[in-house]
Design an enzyme around this catalytic site. Structure first.
Site, mmCIF file in Angstrom:
data_model
loop_
_atom_site.group_PDB
_atom_site.id
_atom_site.type_symbol
_atom_site.label_atom_id
_atom_site.label_comp_id
_atom_site.label_asym_id
_atom_site.label_seq_id
_atom_site.Cartn_x
_atom_site.Cartn_y
_atom_site.Cartn_z
ATOM 1 N N ARG A 17 27.714 21.380 -18.960
ATOM 2 C CA ARG A 17 27.627 20.016 -18.400
ATOM 3 C C ARG A 17 28.884 19.219 -18.741
ATOM 4 N NH1 ARG A 17 23.854 22.670 -15.706
ATOM 5 N NH2 ARG A 17 21.835 22.774 -16.723
ATOM 6 N N ASN A 41 28.953 24.121 -12.068
ATOM 7 C CA ASN A 41 28.002 23.509 -11.118
ATOM 8 C C ASN A 41 27.618 22.101 -11.578
ATOM 9 O OD1 ASN A 41 26.570 24.696 -13.292
ATOM 10 N ND2 ASN A 41 24.682 24.796 -12.105
ATOM 11 N N HIS A 134 25.272 34.175 -8.562
ATOM 12 C CA HIS A 134 23.823 34.036 -8.741
ATOM 13 C C HIS A 134 23.212 34.625 -7.470
ATOM 14 C CE1 HIS A 134 20.208 31.421 -9.953
ATOM 15 N NE2 HIS A 134 19.854 32.078 -8.861
ATOM 16 N N HIS A 175 22.703 37.082 -14.664
ATOM 17 C CA HIS A 175 21.301 37.093 -15.094
ATOM 18 C C HIS A 175 20.396 38.010 -14.266
ATOM 19 C CE1 HIS A 175 21.350 34.165 -11.903
ATOM 20 N NE2 HIS A 175 21.790 33.178 -12.652
ATOM 21 N N ASP A 251 23.177 32.158 -19.965
ATOM 22 C CA ASP A 251 22.701 31.186 -18.977
ATOM 23 C C ASP A 251 22.025 29.995 -19.653
ATOM 24 O OD1 ASP A 251 22.609 30.107 -16.487
ATOM 25 O OD2 ASP A 251 20.841 31.192 -15.819
HETATM 26 O O1 DOR Z 1 17.948 28.055 -14.379
HETATM 27 C C1 DOR Z 1 19.099 27.833 -14.034
HETATM 28 N N1 DOR Z 1 19.766 26.746 -14.458
HETATM 29 N N2 DOR Z 1 19.691 28.696 -13.202
HETATM 30 C C2 DOR Z 1 20.900 28.432 -12.665
HETATM 31 O O2 DOR Z 1 21.364 29.222 -11.904
HETATM 32 C C3 DOR Z 1 21.590 27.147 -12.948
HETATM 33 C C4 DOR Z 1 21.160 26.594 -14.211
HETATM 34 C C5 DOR Z 1 21.555 25.151 -14.402
HETATM 35 O O3 DOR Z 1 22.717 24.816 -14.147
HETATM 36 O O4 DOR Z 1 20.713 24.348 -14.802
HETATM 37 ZN ZN ZN Z 2 23.681 29.858 -14.778
HETATM 38 ZN ZN ZN Z 3 22.354 31.296 -11.946
#
Ligand code: DOR
Ligand code: ZN
Ligand code: ZN
Length: 343
Positions: A17, A41, A134, A175, A251
């Protein structure tokens, strides 16, 4: 064995984050993992060299001891020139989340449109970059949703198409959570590898959802969702098998508790504070502690073409109780007692 001393591990897939959340969560990772592949992301996706450089400096400003392996997100705006520019700035990894599968994936390219980005793949292949994806298909060809348990295996044909077209492109299946995907990766060319998480080796679908599919364990809700016993067993057995195609990526995905309480909950489990002790527990329970170093510290950098980390970490058999939360973020297995501790 009372303790193990291993080459400092890599986390080949994590979410840190930004802003205050980054400040709160990074110490848990950097205390154990000197390096990690940081996913971009963010609400505004890290999809240019410029954004990745800015994000990297935010991470380093917070903790200079952590060495982030930066990624650039494949979005609908991605062009070969953007990829080349990223590569020229030292970014070696393209992160792919299909549209609509997970946190902040609105900007992602849908799986059935990936062929429109083949010039991007060609550029990545030519430059020797890694496509870390993913692989889940949220919709079928008619646009109807595919049930969560089947989404990973439904993505295999799209993955296979990329592998066929770009035989030199290095691809990571993030994952891997199903027997089917794991078998697929085992049999794929050596350009294809997968990361495995600790939580997919421990959780069952029934921990997360009831028989009607209603979410009963929102804290354990993540994407891909935890699967059936046969799948969990495939993740665990593959993890301890010593196959170099499979390496560790936590992850770890922190979300504030209030967002985990929404319907549907934010997807992601914050595992960074517990994940190394948990891996020790998994390997120990299966008489495989001698194989943990390959999984956490050698196979990942080997596939990525990176040197091993300098230094070692020690994990000791010592009981401790996991804190329930930190700064409003629930910790995986909070309040539970674990048998291994990083010292
Ligand atoms: O559970 C998940 N959380 N899978 C993902 O692919 C993204 C991740 C997130 O960024 O919270
Ligand atoms: Zn991830
Ligand atoms: Zn993912």
């Amino acid at each position: 064995m009372k303790e193990i001393k291993i080459s400092a591990p890599f986390d080949m897939h994590l979410h840190l984050r930004e802003g205050q959340m980054l400040i709160n969560v990074l110490p848990y990772t950097s205390a154990v993992f000197p390096r990690g592949v940081v996913m971009g992301n963010l609400p505004i996706p890290v999809d240019t060299a410029e954004k990745a450089i800015k994000y990297k400096s935010e991470i380093l400003a917070d903790d200079v001891t952590f060495n982030p392996i930066m990624t650039i997100m494949l979005t609908r705006n991605t062009t070969p020139a953007i990829i080349r520019e990223a590569y020229n700035h030292g970014i070696k990894v393209i992160k792919y989340i299909p549209e609509g599968v997970s946190t902040n994936s609105e900007y992602g390219v849908p799986l059935n449109k990936l062929h429109e980005f083949y010039e991007v793949m060609e550029t990545a292949e030519e430059l020797g970059m890694i496509l870390s994806g993913h692989w889940e298909a949220p919709f079928n060809i008619n646009g109807n949703p595919i049930e969560e348990l089947c989404r990973e295996e439904e993505a295999i044909p799209f993955l296979a198409a990329i592998i066929n077209c770009f035989p030199k492109l290095k691809i990571v299946v993030e994952h891997a959570s199903t027997y089917g995907m794991i078998e697929y990766v085992k049999n794929a060319p050596n350009t294809v590898a997968a990361t495995l998480t600790a939580h997919h080796a421990l959780l069952d679908y029934s921990d997360v959802c009831d028989k009607t599919g209603k979410i009963i364990g929102s804290d354990l809700y993540c994407k891909p969702i935890a699967k059936k016993a046969i799948d969990r067993s495939a993740v665990l057995q593959t993890m301890i098998s010593g196959n170099p195609k499979f390496f560790f990526g936590s992850d770890s995905a922190p979300h504030y508790a209030e967002n985990k309480k929404r319907t549907p909950p934010a997807a992601g489990i914050f595992t960074a504070p517990v994940v190394m002790p948990l891996l020790c527990e998994i390997f120990d329970n299966n008489n495989a502690l001698s194989k943990i170093e390959n999984f956490t510290s050698r196979f990942g950098p080997k596939f990525y073409g990176l040197p091993l980390n300098e230094g070692k970490i020690t994990v000791r058999r010592e009981k401790w109780t996991v804190p329930y939360e930190t700064n409003g973020i629930k910790i995986f297995l909070g309040r539970r007692e674990l048998n291994w501790k990083v010292v």
